[in-house]
Design an enzyme around this catalytic site. Structure first.
Site, PDB file in Angstrom:
ATOM      1  N   GLU A  49      -5.806  -5.143  10.414  1.00  0.00           N
ATOM      2  CA  GLU A  49      -4.899  -3.738  10.512  1.00  0.00           C
ATOM      3  C   GLU A  49      -5.254  -3.287  12.137  1.00  0.00           C
ATOM      4  O   GLU A  49      -5.875  -1.974  12.017  1.00  0.00           O
ATOM      5  CB  GLU A  49      -5.043  -2.635   9.494  1.00  0.00           C
ATOM      6  CG  GLU A  49      -4.744  -2.837   8.463  1.00  0.00           C
ATOM      7  CD  GLU A  49      -3.913  -1.674   7.201  1.00  0.00           C
ATOM      8  OE1 GLU A  49      -2.881  -2.842   6.536  1.00  0.00           O
ATOM      9  OE2 GLU A  49      -4.421  -1.385   6.847  1.00  0.00           O
ATOM     10  N   HIS A  59      -9.604   1.507   4.173  1.00  0.00           N
ATOM     11  CA  HIS A  59      -8.041   1.453   5.010  1.00  0.00           C
ATOM     12  C   HIS A  59      -8.551   2.468   6.337  1.00  0.00           C
ATOM     13  O   HIS A  59      -9.173   3.866   6.263  1.00  0.00           O
ATOM     14  CB  HIS A  59      -7.520   2.588   3.902  1.00  0.00           C
ATOM     15  CG  HIS A  59      -5.989   1.921   5.034  1.00  0.00           C
ATOM     16  ND1 HIS A  59      -5.811   2.997   5.752  1.00  0.00           N
ATOM     17  CD2 HIS A  59      -4.859   1.262   4.832  1.00  0.00           C
ATOM     18  CE1 HIS A  59      -4.556   2.317   6.356  1.00  0.00           C
ATOM     19  NE2 HIS A  59      -4.151   1.482   5.509  1.00  0.00           N
ATOM     20  N   ASN A 107       1.135  -1.412  -0.066  1.00  0.00           N
ATOM     21  CA  ASN A 107       0.099   0.110  -0.407  1.00  0.00           C
ATOM     22  C   ASN A 107       0.981   1.309   0.176  1.00  0.00           C
ATOM     23  O   ASN A 107       1.549   1.836   0.777  1.00  0.00           O
ATOM     24  CB  ASN A 107      -0.491   0.245   1.399  1.00  0.00           C
ATOM     25  CG  ASN A 107      -1.600   1.573   1.418  1.00  0.00           C
ATOM     26  OD1 ASN A 107      -1.950   2.183   0.172  1.00  0.00           O
ATOM     27  ND2 ASN A 107      -2.278   1.589   2.069  1.00  0.00           N
ATOM     28  N   TRP A 108       1.390   1.800  -1.177  1.00  0.00           N
ATOM     29  CA  TRP A 108       2.147   3.149  -1.500  1.00  0.00           C
ATOM     30  C   TRP A 108       1.257   3.916  -0.876  1.00  0.00           C
ATOM     31  O   TRP A 108       2.138   5.144  -0.728  1.00  0.00           O
ATOM     32  CB  TRP A 108       2.136   3.465  -2.729  1.00  0.00           C
ATOM     33  CG  TRP A 108       2.835   2.294  -3.295  1.00  0.00           C
ATOM     34  CD1 TRP A 108       3.766   1.129  -2.490  1.00  0.00           C
ATOM     35  CD2 TRP A 108       3.424   2.378  -4.614  1.00  0.00           C
ATOM     36  NE1 TRP A 108       4.414   1.090  -3.886  1.00  0.00           N
ATOM     37  CE2 TRP A 108       4.555   1.189  -4.939  1.00  0.00           C
ATOM     38  CE3 TRP A 108       3.431   3.261  -6.395  1.00  0.00           C
ATOM     39  CZ2 TRP A 108       5.578   0.877  -6.097  1.00  0.00           C
ATOM     40  CZ3 TRP A 108       3.338   2.747  -6.902  1.00  0.00           C
ATOM     41  CH2 TRP A 108       4.844   1.304  -7.516  1.00  0.00           C
ATOM     42  N   LYS A 109       0.208   4.266  -0.103  1.00  0.00           N
ATOM     43  CA  LYS A 109      -0.513   5.396   0.555  1.00  0.00           C
ATOM     44  C   LYS A 109      -0.041   6.837  -1.053  1.00  0.00           C
ATOM     45  O   LYS A 109       0.049   6.384  -1.899  1.00  0.00           O
ATOM     46  CB  LYS A 109      -0.029   5.833   2.299  1.00  0.00           C
ATOM     47  CG  LYS A 109      -0.217   4.302   2.655  1.00  0.00           C
ATOM     48  CD  LYS A 109      -0.509   4.968   4.147  1.00  0.00           C
ATOM     49  CE  LYS A 109      -0.411   3.269   4.684  1.00  0.00           C
ATOM     50  NZ  LYS A 109      -0.325   3.681   6.394  1.00  0.00           N
ATOM     51  N   GLU A 139      -7.118   4.616   7.300  1.00  0.00           N
ATOM     52  CA  GLU A 139      -6.907   6.463   7.117  1.00  0.00           C
ATOM     53  C   GLU A 139      -8.028   7.153   6.361  1.00  0.00           C
ATOM     54  O   GLU A 139      -8.149   8.820   6.463  1.00  0.00           O
ATOM     55  CB  GLU A 139      -5.841   6.591   5.972  1.00  0.00           C
ATOM     56  CG  GLU A 139      -3.925   6.433   6.995  1.00  0.00           C
ATOM     57  CD  GLU A 139      -2.959   5.483   6.241  1.00  0.00           C
ATOM     58  OE1 GLU A 139      -2.619   5.966   5.263  1.00  0.00           O
ATOM     59  OE2 GLU A 139      -2.325   5.164   7.085  1.00  0.00           O
ATOM     60  N   SER A 173       3.073  -2.522  10.202  1.00  0.00           N
ATOM     61  CA  SER A 173       4.408  -2.567  10.323  1.00  0.00           C
ATOM     62  C   SER A 173       5.006  -3.682  10.346  1.00  0.00           C
ATOM     63  O   SER A 173       6.221  -4.061  10.772  1.00  0.00           O
ATOM     64  CB  SER A 173       4.850  -1.749  11.699  1.00  0.00           C
ATOM     65  OG  SER A 173       4.460  -0.661  12.448  1.00  0.00           O
ATOM     66  N   GLY A 227       2.067   2.239  11.062  1.00  0.00           N
ATOM     67  CA  GLY A 227       3.406   3.565  10.575  1.00  0.00           C
ATOM     68  C   GLY A 227       3.801   3.698  11.871  1.00  0.00           C
ATOM     69  O   GLY A 227       4.263   4.609  12.165  1.00  0.00           O
ATOM     70  N   GLY A 242       2.359  -1.038   4.351  1.00  0.00           N
ATOM     71  CA  GLY A 242       2.627   0.302   4.508  1.00  0.00           C
ATOM     72  C   GLY A 242       4.304   0.306   3.550  1.00  0.00           C
ATOM     73  O   GLY A 242       4.885   0.482   2.558  1.00  0.00           O
ATOM     74  N   GLY A 243       4.684   0.800   4.503  1.00  0.00           N
ATOM     75  CA  GLY A 243       6.233   1.815   5.120  1.00  0.00           C
ATOM     76  C   GLY A 243       7.065   0.379   3.715  1.00  0.00           C
ATOM     77  O   GLY A 243       8.084   0.765   2.832  1.00  0.00           O
TER      78      GLY A 243
HETATM   79  P1  PGA Z   1       1.852   0.414   7.230  1.00  0.00           P
HETATM   80  O1  PGA Z   1       1.003   0.435   7.172  1.00  0.00           O
HETATM   81  O2  PGA Z   1       2.867  -0.859   7.008  1.00  0.00           O
HETATM   82  O3  PGA Z   1       3.081   1.297   7.134  1.00  0.00           O
HETATM   83  O4  PGA Z   1       1.876   0.235   9.187  1.00  0.00           O
HETATM   84  C1  PGA Z   1       0.325  -0.593   6.453  1.00  0.00           C
HETATM   85  C2  PGA Z   1      -1.074  -0.155   6.049  1.00  0.00           C
HETATM   86  O5  PGA Z   1      -1.701   1.159   6.462  1.00  0.00           O
HETATM   87  O6  PGA Z   1      -1.855  -0.529   4.995  1.00  0.00           O
END
Ligand code: PGA
Length: 252
Positions: A171, A99, A13-15, A101, A217, A177, A238-239
């Site tokens: 999640e 998600h 997930n590049w966001k 966010e 994470s 993050g 994500g990251g």
């Molecule tokens: P993260 O993000 O791996 O950076 O914690 C995961 C996500 O939001 O899908």
């Protein structure tokens, strides 16, 4: 439980990161790190403007491409929005829905998540539906109730036949993050609950076929242990999906 029914799915997930011009160099970097593992399905979910470049660059690597959101309406006067069939027309296969966010910053609710799940399925996409509890909810001891409700609401009205295309990502919001991963026990407990909730709504077959991801994470160091749990069928990353490290996670 019975992993032979389920193919592991690792989704990045590049966001709101990665310029369209950075996509091809990133794909080249990834290719150098990891030859694709056959037993694992790999997906990169990217911002809308990156999608054409991603589809082109990842084809050779056999990485499917997903969007990070969609609009629940089929078409019409919704300035700035993107419909499911537009994504399909491009060659997009997956879409992240709900998600945390988007729930937190863009007012998405269990109700709108459900509408988006229907829109995605109707158009032929595979939704990756996100559920997760906040730190306060975990500390109050209501994690399982919260997840149960989110899963039920997201899947309301979805047929067992369409469930074959649904992936659910657990999640915990406090792990996204933050570098703070859930323990394997915490992750497995909730992923199992997601599967059992689906078992109650549908049947054993649907529950055993459902792919449940853990996200929060995930990195090259913790992926293998998490994905070895009986009810964790991969991860939403994500990251670590922005670095060549993603190639290591995807083959963990
Ligand atoms: P993260 O993000 O791996 O950076 O914690 C995961 C996500 O939001 O899908």
């Amino acid at each position: 439980m019975n992993r032979k029914y389920r193919k592991t799915i690792i989704a990045g997930n590049w966001k709101m990161n990665m310029l369209p011009s950075q996509v091809k160099p990133f794909a080249d970097e990834l290719k150098a790190v990891s030859p694709r593992a056959k037993w694992c399905e790999t997906v990169i979910c990217a911002p809308f403007v990156d999608l054409p470049a991603a589809i082109k660059a990842f084809k050779e690597l056999r990485i499917s491409v997903g969007a990070e959101n969609l609009n629940e309406n089929e078409k019409g006067a919704y300035t700035g929005e993107v419909a499911a069939n537009m994504l399909v027309d491009l060659g997009v296969k997956y879409v992240i829905i709900g998600h945390s966010e988007r729930r937190q910053y863009y007012g998405e609710t269990d109700f709108s998540v459900n509408k988006k799940v229907h829109a995605a399925l109707e158009a032929g996409l595979q939704p990756i539906v996100c559920v997760g509890e906040s730190l306060e909810e975990r500390e109050m001891g209501i994690t399982l109730e919260r997840i149960n409700l989110q899963v039920k609401a997201a899947l309301s009205g979805v047929s067992a036949e369409k469930m074959r295309r649904v992936v659910i990502a657990y999640e915990p919001i406090w792990a996204i993050g933050t570098g703070k991963t859930a323990t394997t026990e915490q992750a497995e407990e909730v992923c199992k609950l997601v599967r059992d909730t689906v078992r109650v709504i549908y049947n054993d077959e649907t529950a055993e076929a459902l792919r449940v991801q853990y996200g929060g994470s995930v990195n090259a160091g913790n992926a293998a242990e998490l994905f070895a749990q009986p009810d964790i069928d991969g991860g939403l990353v994500g990251g670590a999906s922005l670095k060549a490290e993603f190639g290591v996670v995807a083959t963990a």
